[in-house]
Design a protein around this motif. Sequence first.
Motif, PDB file in Angstrom:
ATOM      1  N   GLN A 155      17.261 -37.807 -39.889  1.00 34.62           N
ATOM      2  CA  GLN A 155      16.949 -38.992 -40.681  1.00 34.62           C
ATOM      3  C   GLN A 155      15.608 -39.585 -40.285  1.00 34.62           C
ATOM      4  O   GLN A 155      14.855 -40.039 -41.122  1.00 34.62           O
ATOM      5  N   ASN A 156      15.299 -39.539 -38.987  1.00 36.90           N
ATOM      6  CA  ASN A 156      14.066 -40.161 -38.511  1.00 36.90           C
ATOM      7  C   ASN A 156      12.911 -39.172 -38.391  1.00 36.90           C
ATOM      8  O   ASN A 156      11.758 -39.557 -38.531  1.00 36.90           O
ATOM      9  N   GLY A 157      13.191 -37.927 -38.108  1.00 35.29           N
ATOM     10  CA  GLY A 157      12.104 -36.970 -37.862  1.00 35.29           C
ATOM     11  C   GLY A 157      11.864 -35.983 -38.975  1.00 35.29           C
ATOM     12  O   GLY A 157      10.938 -35.172 -38.884  1.00 35.29           O
ATOM     13  N   GLY A 158      12.681 -36.004 -40.025  1.00 33.23           N
ATOM     14  CA  GLY A 158      12.537 -35.007 -41.093  1.00 33.23           C
ATOM     15  C   GLY A 158      11.213 -35.113 -41.829  1.00 33.23           C
ATOM     16  O   GLY A 158      10.539 -34.105 -42.088  1.00 33.23           O
ATOM     17  N   VAL A 159      10.825 -36.334 -42.190  1.00 35.01           N
ATOM     18  CA  VAL A 159       9.574 -36.506 -42.946  1.00 35.01           C
ATOM     19  C   VAL A 159       8.373 -36.047 -42.139  1.00 35.01           C
ATOM     20  O   VAL A 159       7.478 -35.359 -42.646  1.00 35.01           O
ATOM     21  N   GLU A 160       8.360 -36.415 -40.814  1.00 35.38           N
ATOM     22  CA  GLU A 160       7.228 -36.009 -39.975  1.00 35.38           C
ATOM     23  C   GLU A 160       7.169 -34.494 -39.841  1.00 35.38           C
ATOM     24  O   GLU A 160       6.089 -33.893 -39.858  1.00 35.38           O
ATOM     25  N   PHE A 161       8.363 -33.853 -39.734  1.00 37.17           N
ATOM     26  CA  PHE A 161       8.363 -32.390 -39.611  1.00 37.17           C
ATOM     27  C   PHE A 161       7.857 -31.730 -40.903  1.00 37.17           C
ATOM     28  O   PHE A 161       7.119 -30.747 -40.848  1.00 37.17           O
ATOM     29  N   VAL A 162       8.259 -32.269 -42.052  1.00 35.93           N
ATOM     30  CA  VAL A 162       7.780 -31.701 -43.317  1.00 35.93           C
ATOM     31  C   VAL A 162       6.257 -31.849 -43.430  1.00 35.93           C
ATOM     32  O   VAL A 162       5.555 -30.943 -43.909  1.00 35.93           O
ATOM     33  N   GLN A 293      25.586 -32.739 -56.978  1.00 38.13           N
ATOM     34  CA  GLN A 293      25.337 -33.621 -58.113  1.00 38.13           C
ATOM     35  C   GLN A 293      26.282 -34.820 -58.121  1.00 38.13           C
ATOM     36  O   GLN A 293      25.955 -35.873 -58.628  1.00 38.13           O
ATOM     37  N   ALA A 294      27.472 -34.627 -57.538  1.00 40.49           N
ATOM     38  CA  ALA A 294      28.442 -35.731 -57.492  1.00 40.49           C
ATOM     39  C   ALA A 294      28.035 -36.818 -56.521  1.00 40.49           C
ATOM     40  O   ALA A 294      28.508 -37.941 -56.592  1.00 40.49           O
ATOM     41  N   SER A 295      27.147 -36.481 -55.574  1.00 38.55           N
ATOM     42  CA  SER A 295      26.776 -37.456 -54.538  1.00 38.55           C
ATOM     43  C   SER A 295      25.309 -37.830 -54.619  1.00 38.55           C
ATOM     44  O   SER A 295      24.691 -38.106 -53.609  1.00 38.55           O
ATOM     45  N   THR A 296      24.718 -37.792 -55.801  1.00 42.81           N
ATOM     46  CA  THR A 296      23.283 -38.108 -55.930  1.00 42.81           C
ATOM     47  C   THR A 296      23.000 -39.561 -55.623  1.00 42.81           C
ATOM     48  O   THR A 296      21.890 -39.905 -55.203  1.00 42.81           O
ATOM     49  N   THR A 297      23.995 -40.404 -55.791  1.00 41.38           N
ATOM     50  CA  THR A 297      23.752 -41.819 -55.477  1.00 41.38           C
ATOM     51  C   THR A 297      23.472 -42.008 -54.011  1.00 41.38           C
ATOM     52  O   THR A 297      22.602 -42.795 -53.616  1.00 41.38           O
ATOM     53  N   GLY A 298      24.177 -41.232 -53.179  1.00 40.60           N
ATOM     54  CA  GLY A 298      23.948 -41.347 -51.741  1.00 40.60           C
ATOM     55  C   GLY A 298      22.622 -40.783 -51.313  1.00 40.60           C
ATOM     56  O   GLY A 298      22.159 -41.059 -50.212  1.00 40.60           O
ATOM     57  N   LEU A 299      22.032 -39.957 -52.153  1.00 40.56           N
ATOM     58  CA  LEU A 299      20.741 -39.354 -51.783  1.00 40.56           C
ATOM     59  C   LEU A 299      19.541 -40.121 -52.350  1.00 40.56           C
ATOM     60  O   LEU A 299      18.417 -39.662 -52.253  1.00 40.56           O
ATOM     61  N   GLU A 300      19.776 -41.265 -52.960  1.00 44.97           N
ATOM     62  CA  GLU A 300      18.693 -42.031 -53.556  1.00 44.97           C
ATOM     63  C   GLU A 300      17.650 -42.411 -52.524  1.00 44.97           C
ATOM     64  O   GLU A 300      16.446 -42.346 -52.773  1.00 44.97           O
ATOM     65  N   LYS A 301      18.141 -42.752 -51.348  1.00 47.53           N
ATOM     66  CA  LYS A 301      17.212 -43.147 -50.293  1.00 47.53           C
ATOM     67  C   LYS A 301      16.353 -41.976 -49.857  1.00 47.53           C
ATOM     68  O   LYS A 301      15.143 -42.115 -49.652  1.00 47.53           O
ATOM     69  N   ASP A 302      16.993 -40.810 -49.684  1.00 46.49           N
ATOM     70  CA  ASP A 302      16.225 -39.627 -49.287  1.00 46.49           C
ATOM     71  C   ASP A 302      15.214 -39.224 -50.367  1.00 46.49           C
ATOM     72  O   ASP A 302      14.110 -38.789 -50.068  1.00 46.49           O
ATOM     73  N   ARG A 303      15.607 -39.363 -51.619  1.00 49.97           N
ATOM     74  CA  ARG A 303      14.697 -38.963 -52.694  1.00 49.97           C
ATOM     75  C   ARG A 303      13.418 -39.785 -52.660  1.00 49.97           C
ATOM     76  O   ARG A 303      12.319 -39.255 -52.811  1.00 49.97           O
ATOM     77  N   ALA A 305      12.189 -41.241 -50.051  1.00 48.91           N
ATOM     78  CA  ALA A 305      11.451 -40.934 -48.820  1.00 48.91           C
ATOM     79  C   ALA A 305      10.674 -39.631 -48.949  1.00 48.91           C
ATOM     80  O   ALA A 305       9.571 -39.491 -48.399  1.00 48.91           O
ATOM     81  N   TYR A 306      11.264 -38.669 -49.665  1.00 42.68           N
ATOM     82  CA  TYR A 306      10.655 -37.343 -49.736  1.00 42.68           C
ATOM     83  C   TYR A 306       9.860 -37.112 -51.043  1.00 42.68           C
ATOM     84  O   TYR A 306       9.384 -36.001 -51.262  1.00 42.68           O
ATOM     85  N   LEU A 307       9.719 -38.114 -51.873  1.00 42.28           N
ATOM     86  CA  LEU A 307       9.073 -37.903 -53.163  1.00 42.28           C
ATOM     87  C   LEU A 307       7.633 -37.418 -53.008  1.00 42.28           C
ATOM     88  O   LEU A 307       7.209 -36.454 -53.651  1.00 42.28           O
ATOM     89  N   LEU A 308       6.874 -38.085 -52.156  1.00 41.51           N
ATOM     90  CA  LEU A 308       5.482 -37.679 -51.962  1.00 41.51           C
ATOM     91  C   LEU A 308       5.400 -36.277 -51.380  1.00 41.51           C
ATOM     92  O   LEU A 308       4.553 -35.474 -51.772  1.00 41.51           O
ATOM     93  N   MET A 309       6.341 -35.979 -50.405  1.00 39.34           N
ATOM     94  CA  MET A 309       6.355 -34.638 -49.825  1.00 39.34           C
ATOM     95  C   MET A 309       6.663 -33.587 -50.895  1.00 39.34           C
ATOM     96  O   MET A 309       6.099 -32.481 -50.896  1.00 39.34           O
ATOM     97  N   TYR A 310       7.527 -33.964 -51.792  1.00 42.39           N
ATOM     98  CA  TYR A 310       7.931 -33.038 -52.857  1.00 42.39           C
ATOM     99  C   TYR A 310       6.745 -32.735 -53.793  1.00 42.39           C
ATOM    100  O   TYR A 310       6.507 -31.581 -54.164  1.00 42.39           O
ATOM    101  N   LEU A 311       5.990 -33.755 -54.156  1.00 48.07           N
ATOM    102  CA  LEU A 311       4.831 -33.539 -55.028  1.00 48.07           C
ATOM    103  C   LEU A 311       3.777 -32.679 -54.334  1.00 48.07           C
ATOM    104  O   LEU A 311       3.170 -31.797 -54.965  1.00 48.07           O
ATOM    105  N   ARG A 312       3.596 -32.926 -53.050  1.00 47.79           N
ATOM    106  CA  ARG A 312       2.632 -32.097 -52.310  1.00 47.79           C
ATOM    107  C   ARG A 312       3.079 -30.649 -52.276  1.00 47.79           C
ATOM    108  O   ARG A 312       2.284 -29.717 -52.436  1.00 47.79           O
ATOM    109  N   ALA A 313       4.377 -30.442 -52.044  1.00 47.52           N
ATOM    110  CA  ALA A 313       4.884 -29.069 -51.961  1.00 47.52           C
ATOM    111  C   ALA A 313       4.776 -28.355 -53.305  1.00 47.52           C
ATOM    112  O   ALA A 313       4.422 -27.170 -53.369  1.00 47.52           O
ATOM    113  N   MET A 314       5.072 -29.065 -54.390  1.00 52.04           N
ATOM    114  CA  MET A 314       4.947 -28.457 -55.717  1.00 52.04           C
ATOM    115  C   MET A 314       3.493 -28.100 -56.028  1.00 52.04           C
ATOM    116  O   MET A 314       3.209 -27.041 -56.606  1.00 52.04           O
ATOM    117  N   GLN A 315       2.558 -28.960 -55.634  1.00 53.12           N
ATOM    118  CA  GLN A 315       1.145 -28.635 -55.849  1.00 53.12           C
ATOM    119  C   GLN A 315       0.742 -27.432 -55.004  1.00 53.12           C
ATOM    120  O   GLN A 315      -0.023 -26.570 -55.465  1.00 53.12           O
TER     121      GLN A 315
END
Length: 1464
Positions: A155-162, A293-303, A305-315
């Motif tokens: 939870q705390n180190g995932g973004v830095e590792f990515v 898909q049933a638990s997407t509400t619980g992942l809202e926070k992670d989404r 947090a990782y949105l910018l990382m996701y755009l970078r990875a897609m680029q």
Amino acid sequence: MAESEGFRVLERLRRGRDLEGKLLPRADSRGGPGDADFGKVLVDAVATIVRCVAMRQSKDSGDYWRVLDLVVEVRPWFRVLDANAYDKLNRVLVTYLGKCTLFLVGEMKSFDGDLFSRQICSSPFSQQGSGSSILVNILIRVLDFIAGKCKVDLQNGGVEFVELVAYCAIKCRTAGAIFCSTLARHLKRLLDDFHQTATPFHLILWLYATGLGFTEQDAKSKADDFSSSISAEHESAIRLLSLDGDKLQDLVSLLHLLESYFSIYQKGTSKPSAVEYKNPVSRTCLEFNSKSQASTTGLEKDRKAYLLMYLRAMQFLCQPLAEQVNSEKKQIVAEIESTSVPSKLRGIQDAFYQFCDTFLYHYRFLSKTERDEFDDMPILGVFMAGITLSVCTKFKMQENEHFIKQIISSEWVQPQGLKYLSASLYNTGVLLYRNKQIKEASEMLKLCYRTSWACVELLCRLFVDKEKGLNDQLKEDAISNFITEACTRSVSYFEVLHQCSDAKVENRILESLEYWSAAEKLLKGMPSPMPLVKQWVKMQCKLHINVDLEDSSPSLYSSLSSSAKVSKSAICTIVEQELLAYEEMYPRYPDFCQRMQIKTIDFLLQHMYVTKESSFHKSRILIRKGRALRANGIESLKDCILCLSEAISIMKKICGKTCMSGAAPCHQLAAAYCLRALCMQEAEPDSKQISQDINAALDLWLSISSTDHCSVDDEFSLVLRNTVVLLYNVVDLLSIKGCTEFHSDIYELIIRFYKLKNVPLQKCVATLWECRRLNHALCVSPINEAFITKLSEHCGENSKLIDFWVQCLGSSKPLLIGLKQNLSFFFNNFTHASNNPRRDIHSGASIKDVKEVVSELISNDPVPSRSAFLAGCLCHDLSERLIANGRLFEALSYAEKAHGLRTQLFREKFTYTVEKQIEEHNGTGEVAQKVITCSPKSLQVLKSVACEVWSFKTSSWDPVDFNLSAWNVLHCYLESILQVGIIHEMAGNGVEAETMLSWGKSISCSLSLALFRAAFSSVLGKLYRKKQLWDLAEKELQSARQVLADKSINFTCLKCRLMLEVNVDQQLGDLFRNLFDCSKGSNLRERLSQAEDLYRNALEKLNHSEWKNSISCFDKESATHIAADQSDTMDIGKPRKTKKLPKSVLKEKILISERSSRLTRSKYRSSQNQTTNGAVEAQVGLSEHSKSDTVLGDAPIENELLLEGRDRMDGREDEVACICNKLKCWQCLPLEVMKSGFLSSYINVKWEFARRRLSVRVLGGIGKCLGFCRQSHETHEVILQSISVLVSRNPISQSYSTVHITFLLDLIGKEFSGDAFAIERAAILYIMSWFSLKTFHSKDTRIFFGDLAHVQLSKIVFWLKLAFVLSREVPILFQKVSRLLAAMYLLSANSKQFSLPSSCKALSESYWASYFHQASLGTHLNYQFLSIGGRVKTQHSINPEGSYPASSTCSSTEKSILFRFQLS
């Protein structure tokens, strides 16, 4: 200790060097021997420091930052090391850097976490080489260590590792395939460890692993291409895009998972393509996808947090693939039909679209700092790659327009990005169109259409918004250029729509005009929408080509007037462009475009330009209406003139009497004046309004160019328009009418415009000479004196020299040859040219040179207009040259060639029909003769040609352009008709001459060209006189005389008027003399008296002060005395009172009489024995031009004729030179002219040549009148005066007192090669011989001028034989000479008293008598007709338009030939 020692070594190495704030000195790029030793010590010291830091495991971050700085700075020094030192020191450095890295990873908490680890990880990438495996191990150890930490606290180190993985992935892609493959495999192993806890962290790492895998495959593919002998160009698109199937399966599965986590697809958009895959990893992921898909509400926070990382990875994933697709676009489009795996490309297409959709949707949620990370160009490149693949896969094409709408409405796209997108879409559409994929091309061009106008709107908005500031792409010129591109690309879209029969194409055009109007409101002065309007007009022309009703075609003003988006000013601009477009399309659709032009103009006049402020524009539109009416033919000419008159009336109120209102209104008024003058010439050619309008136009233009308040831009705008073309047409019209009153002003304006255009005036000279605009019609002088004067005002006195003109025309051989031939062909007999420094004017202008240039010009088929015109001018001048030399048959061939070429040009400029008329004439009181004449009917300038001068284009005038006006062509055409007719008349071809001359006169009368009318009537009168059609002859000559006497006709060239008047007076005198000779009619003595008065009047005009120049040496008083003295004894049987003469003249006559009285027969014969064969070398050998023209096929005979008279100088050169100086010999004139070097001298020689030729003819008429009166003394005097005219520049009165007459006789009896007075010389020789024979035994003539009375028979025979050669192609004169020679030889054969010496003992007098008798019957001429390339064609009936029939009856040919010898 070792670490301190290393720093001390570095300190010593740093001394005396410029460090520029660095730890280490900078390495020399040259890498000399000294640097190698120095570098080895330096690198070794750095390696020692790194080793010490690694061994003592310092926990001070400053030590490691210092190590990183040393490593960065020491890298350039490795280049100067040798191979052994490089390997050793590099291995040491990499090893201990690895130990430092492992220690730092283990003690990460003691240091600045992520930032410091990135710096450590980046250092190994800079030290590639032999230690790459060590570097890879370091990288893996670092990632494993951090991944382990993340497992504990994801939870705390995932973004830095990515972020660290992203950083390493980018570095690996730059470093090479080995790093990419290793990192990709290691990330997959890490993903397996994280599988139990799958999160966005897991999916993003998967994206990087997939992207690295694609990079590895691409690198291997490039290596295979490089090593393969088979060309990869054909297969590159399929190989690069059809990637490994398993990887594509994983990619599609991954896209489904990402779609689930980030919820990027909204209603109305498509999800990634559902493809069935059998890969177990993919199935596991898909199963996890359904559970998560049933638990997407619980992942809202992670989404979040990782949105910018996701755009970078897609680029990271999409950008390299997009670059491959875009670089291979052409091959992909071309090969897609043969591609068997388009479905495999859908995965890549899904990746492109998912990245674009995600970015466009979430961009508004990013902070400004996060937004700055994404450049618009790579993202647009991904979008373009997706569009390309959608065309190939035929999948999700409907989403392209959705993306375009989002892109052009978003704030992050800059104008440069939209320009890139517009260009890319346009290029793709063009590729598809060329590949016959019309529907797909239409879709691409539609997207380009939307993007282009969105970019136009953005550019205009940014330009107006001053708060945004200005940059290079927002300059007004750049915006204008892109607007033009947008219009052009839109037209391509409309054309494809039209091919697809899309009914919306007209609406699209109107929509684009609304876009343009919106932009025009923001940016004033933007370019007009001409491409759009032209496309509209094209479509209307094609749709309504067979529709008779003009109202059925919609116009732009009716379609746009109801639109609230288009302003009135925009509608006005658009409608004017529509008018221009219909003008351009007129040649293809004349009727429809004509109607639409009038319809459009009426709208502008009735609805747009109705206020006082719009008067200028109203007048401009009226001029355009005049053009439209003129394009309708001469039927609408009056309406055209009315429009111009209305425009002139409006403009006169605006301009007033000066150009204070500005240059543009005054220029428009001047142009309207010129156009009305040209139209008036066609409608009412005799109107005085023509010259008045031209005068008004020139005054306006001169005032515009000279006033201080007119800016340079205003002056330059005149050149951009049609001013020079108008001036060309005006000067050509004035020239053909013989009016030179305005030439000086016109030349002044043309020169100013050339200077304003920064074109050298040498080019101006060449251009005007090329189109023969430097003189008027039928003028002897090829260059107008007004132009020489104006040119000298701008170029100095140097422009008056012939060398200046040679230099101006030197770049064009036809132009230079034309100048040389025109000015110096009468110098051909000058034998001293080789010693003259100014030889260029006459060298290289031989008849052979002219023929070669003509042949080159007409070598192409068809002959271009420019070549035809230049060749026609050269042939015309060459024919004049040959006529002067007496070579009529060859002159006729070149005159006909010039006539044929000019006929071709005439038909390109004029249209007409031929009407035949039959008239009966009874000029002799005997059998009536039918005369068939051809005349042009409905002669008019072609509509398209007439409209050329009305051009309203604003394109720059190019001085290099070759511009032939209709009047210029007509001028040359009529001159050629006149020339051919004159040669036929001289050669005795009466039928052909009458046909040509009648045709030319009909054209001249129909267009009221008084100058040509007088010329044609004069020659026709001469022809009818020879045919003894007395009434017709007098009618034509009196008509010519009336034309010349008409004061309303403005002939401003006095010399040309005098020449025409002299010619008419001479012909009338010949007519009245012939009537007396034939005893026809009543009042015969009055007829002869009239002839005398006419000849005397003509001679007075030839002695007019206008002729005085440096060449003529004219003495008016003595010449007037001679004419008056001759008139004292001209009356038959009626003595006249002797006029009181000046004492000097009386004294002169007494001296002459005394000298003549002392010359006894014995003295004279003694002198003749010494001088006849020795006074002057006769040089009467066979001339160059006579070598091919033999008589009766016997070449030696003509040589024999001239060999009898060949003499030598016998040491009298000094005496001859002395006499020449006193006489001012005509043959010495060229040396004086060439020494002077002045152009005016050459022109004066031409004038003097023409004047003297006329003088000889007039004097001949006077002599014949005196002969009728049996006044031998006066006849003798006239003969001597005629001789003096040909050989001396002094009047005869000056010659009598100083020069022995024998010298004059010797000069006239001398043959010169290329003699310009060949025919005149032959005529005088015949008269001299006839007079000598007539008075040979007359005692009354001994006391007066005994020279001609006592010439030996051998001398007379020599004169006659020379005349025989010179006149061999002039039938009438040749017949007379032949008869006289035959009679002399016949007498010689039968009487010893008239025996003639001969150098040829083999031929008897009887043979010569028979020979000359046959020649007098025309046998010689018949042979010449057959010898010059089938010249018998010239005897057939001639089509005056320039064509000759293929065959004709023999009877008509014989009749024509026999008729020549019946003329007298």
